[in-house]
Design a protein around this motif. Structure first.
Motif, short mmCIF file in Angstrom:
data_model
loop_
_atom_site.label_atom_id
_atom_site.label_comp_id
_atom_site.label_asym_id
_atom_site.label_seq_id
_atom_site.Cartn_x
_atom_site.Cartn_y
_atom_site.Cartn_z
N GLY A 208 0.80 -1.22 0.00
CA GLY A 208 0.00 0.00 0.00
C GLY A 208 0.83 1.27 0.00
N GLY A 209 2.04 1.21 0.55
CA GLY A 209 2.91 2.38 0.55
C GLY A 209 3.43 2.76 -0.83
N ALA A 210 3.22 1.87 -1.83
CA ALA A 210 3.66 2.15 -3.20
C ALA A 210 2.47 2.30 -4.15
N ARG A 211 1.27 2.47 -3.60
CA ARG A 211 0.06 2.38 -4.43
C ARG A 211 -0.09 3.53 -5.42
N ALA A 234 -2.15 -2.37 -3.13
CA ALA A 234 -1.37 -1.80 -4.23
C ALA A 234 -2.03 -2.07 -5.58
N ARG A 235 -3.13 -2.80 -5.60
CA ARG A 235 -3.76 -3.13 -6.88
C ARG A 235 -4.20 -1.84 -7.59
N ALA A 313 8.46 5.11 0.18
CA ALA A 313 8.71 4.33 -1.02
C ALA A 313 9.02 5.23 -2.22
N GLU A 314 8.30 6.33 -2.35
CA GLU A 314 8.49 7.21 -3.49
C GLU A 314 9.91 7.78 -3.52
N SER A 315 10.40 8.27 -2.38
CA SER A 315 11.74 8.83 -2.33
C SER A 315 12.78 7.80 -2.72
#
Length: 533
Positions: A208-211, A234-235, A313-315
């Motif tokens: 979920g942190g990369a959704r 993440a789906r 996750a984004e960074s």
């Protein structure tokens, strides 16, 4: 004079809050004093549980905290279930509650809505629970309540405001803290890039942190030639991509893909059993060379890994892409992903495959829709295997805390947060009865939500579980209401269709795009004593 309630509304606006979900009561009247003249929109659910679930759905599609106003006592206890769901799924939510006067707390004198210790009760669920003892402490309390939304793993936070504080004169605002999100060190990025660049069979686990990292993960997966396994939350990322594996890591086929990897990169996933061991085997897939990236330091400490990286996750992904030197070469990623998808599709069985085909038909009938689910058969099927086409567009309460009654109000919150999208609320006939009255909120707000009730006349999943372990099925056949009559009472269109993909798709295309409607799918009824596998 500016009251504390007026200062609170202004402070929420300053922090980017647009909507408040709540039911006013005598214990929150002063919190509403500045609301009408503000830029905040108030949405009135029919139950405080609905307020919390609406805040949750709003937060999931916007990434901003959902805010709920509730009264002391029953208002707060009714909201604890949504708070627990939000905590399990790392959803930012702020609950602002009243509480009785300061001098009365803990005395057990029989005041209206009195609890022995409301603050302590909220603290068992909230990441942060603040008791506002004096008006001067408002900004500090808000700063502490908002901090987890940006700095760490999000979840529910809570501030309680005593009756005799809410109407008091407010002090001047002291300012807004803007905590920095954690980011990886240069050394960590370089080391991870070296390990991944040298990998022969890398696999990425996206949680979920990369959704919201659809484009970034596509780019990273292609650079590494790595299949990307998505947990439920993440789906929606990487729809239709050859490296995408939208299948549960609890499935044997997906576990085999993970266990064949020589380096596993886990991004924003708690590695929890409702995703990785839903069959309660007591085991997790073996993850060689595990590089784990998570925004929460405590989460990183819960599972052993070769590398733990405390970062959003984004960074990390952005820095990693900059550090990778060219493509990693051919790692057979597309072929490995295709084998895993085919094996997972076969593994889920014919009954679930038929339900996923209905989900596929829904998606294709209304591309880019947000699908919000309760605990019901098609959602269980989709959580095992389903490829959605909108980031953050597939979420439900069938994992994590697993609260029934989520689907209707969370879909309403999602529609408010994503006004450009059609929203589909997928429910069982049993779960729908938990929060059915909330549909009137969608009517009042003229929200484009289609409520889809999978009507198999009972709690089929529970009945099946009882039967399979030799327990006589009891209590799993609550009589559903007449959904056509219910829709008529709400003043919304109703269609009843069989559980066939083409019929469901046609009903969706015929549903109004400018307001709510209800589609009832007549599903096979569970009959105790018959094999349901």
């Amino acid at each position: 004079m500016t009251t504390l309630g007026e200062a609170l509304v202004a402070a929420l606006e300053a922090r980017g809050v647009d909507f408040v979900f709540g039911i006013p009561g005598v214990h929150t009247v002063e919190l509403y004093r500045g609301l009408a003249a503000s830029g905040l929109r108030h949405v009135t659910p029919r139950h405080e549980q609905g307020a919390g679930f609406m805040a949750d759905g709003y937060a999931r599609v916007t990434g901003k905290p959902g805010v709920a106003f509730v009264i002391t006592g029953p208002g707060l206890t009714n909201t604890l279930t949504p708070m627990a769901q939000a905590r399990a799924d790392s959803v930012p939510m702020l609950v602002l509650s009243g509480v009785n006067t300061r001098a009365s707390l803990g005395l057990g004198m029989g005041h209206l809505h009195e609890l022995p210790d409301q603050h302590a009760l909220a603290s068992t669920v909230a990441l942060v629970s603040e008791h506002l003892e004096v008006p001067d402490a408002l900004d500090q309390a808000l700063n502490r309540a908002f901090e987890p939304f940006s700095k760490g793993r999000p979840g529910p936070t809570h501030i309680q405001i005593p009756l005799d504080v809410a109407g008091a004169e407010a002090a001047a605002r002291t300012g807004i803290d803007a905590p920095e999100r954690p980011a990886p060190t240069q050394h960590q990025v370089s080391e991870a890039a070296a390990r991944l660049g040298a990998a022969k069979r890398p696999v990425i686990l996206a949680g979920g942190g990369a959704r919201m990292l659809d484009l970034e993960l596509r780019t990273l997966a292609e650079r590494l030639d790595a299949p990307v396994v998505q947990t439920v939350n993440a789906r929606g990322i990487m729809h239709g991509h050859g490296l995408s594996v939208p299948a549960s890591p609890s499935l044997s086929a997906t576990r085999a893909l993970i266990e064949e990897a020589d380096v596993v990169l886990a991004l924003g996933t708690e590695l929890g059993p409702t995703d990785y061991d839903m069959y309660a085997s007591g085991t997790m897939p073996v993850m060689a060379g595990l590089i784990r990236v998570d925004i929460c330091e405590r989460q990183l400490a819960r599972h052993p890994a070769d590398m733990n990286i405390h970062s959003a996750a984004e960074s990390f992904v952005i820095d990693l892409l900059a550090a990778l030197e060219g493509d990693a070469g051919q790692a057979g990623g597309v072929a490995r992903a295709a084998r895993a998808r085919a094996a997972a599709w076969a593994e889920i069985g014919s009954d679930y495959r038929a339900q996923v085909e209905i989900l596929n038909a829904m998606r294709d009938a209304l591309p880019g829709a947000v699908m919000v689910g309760d605990s019901t058969q098609p959602i269980y099927a989709g959580n095992l295997y389903y490829d959605h086409d909108r980031p953050s567009g597939w979420f439900n309460a069938a994992t994590g805390y697993g609260a029934l009654g989520y689907g209707i109000p969370a879909a309403i919150g999602a529609a408010i947060g994503a006004p450009d999208a059609r929203v589909l609320s997928i429910l069982g006939d049993g779960g729908a009865q938990f929060t059915l009255p909330e549909i009137m909120v969608a009517v009042e707000e003229r929200l484009p939500v289609t409520f889809i009730v999978w009507n198999n006349h009972g709690y089929r999943e529970i009945a099946t579980s009882m039967q399979h372990v030799g327990v006589t099925v009891v209590g799993c056949d609550p009589t559903p209401p007449d959904f056509a009559a219910a829709a008529q009472s709400f003043g919304i269109p109703h269609q009843r269709v069989p559980a066939e993909p083409s019929k469901v798709a046609a009903a969706l295309r015929a549903a109004p795009a400018d307001g709510p409607s209800l589609i009832e799918i007549s599903a096979p009824q569970f009959v105790p004593g018959q094999d349901d596998r």
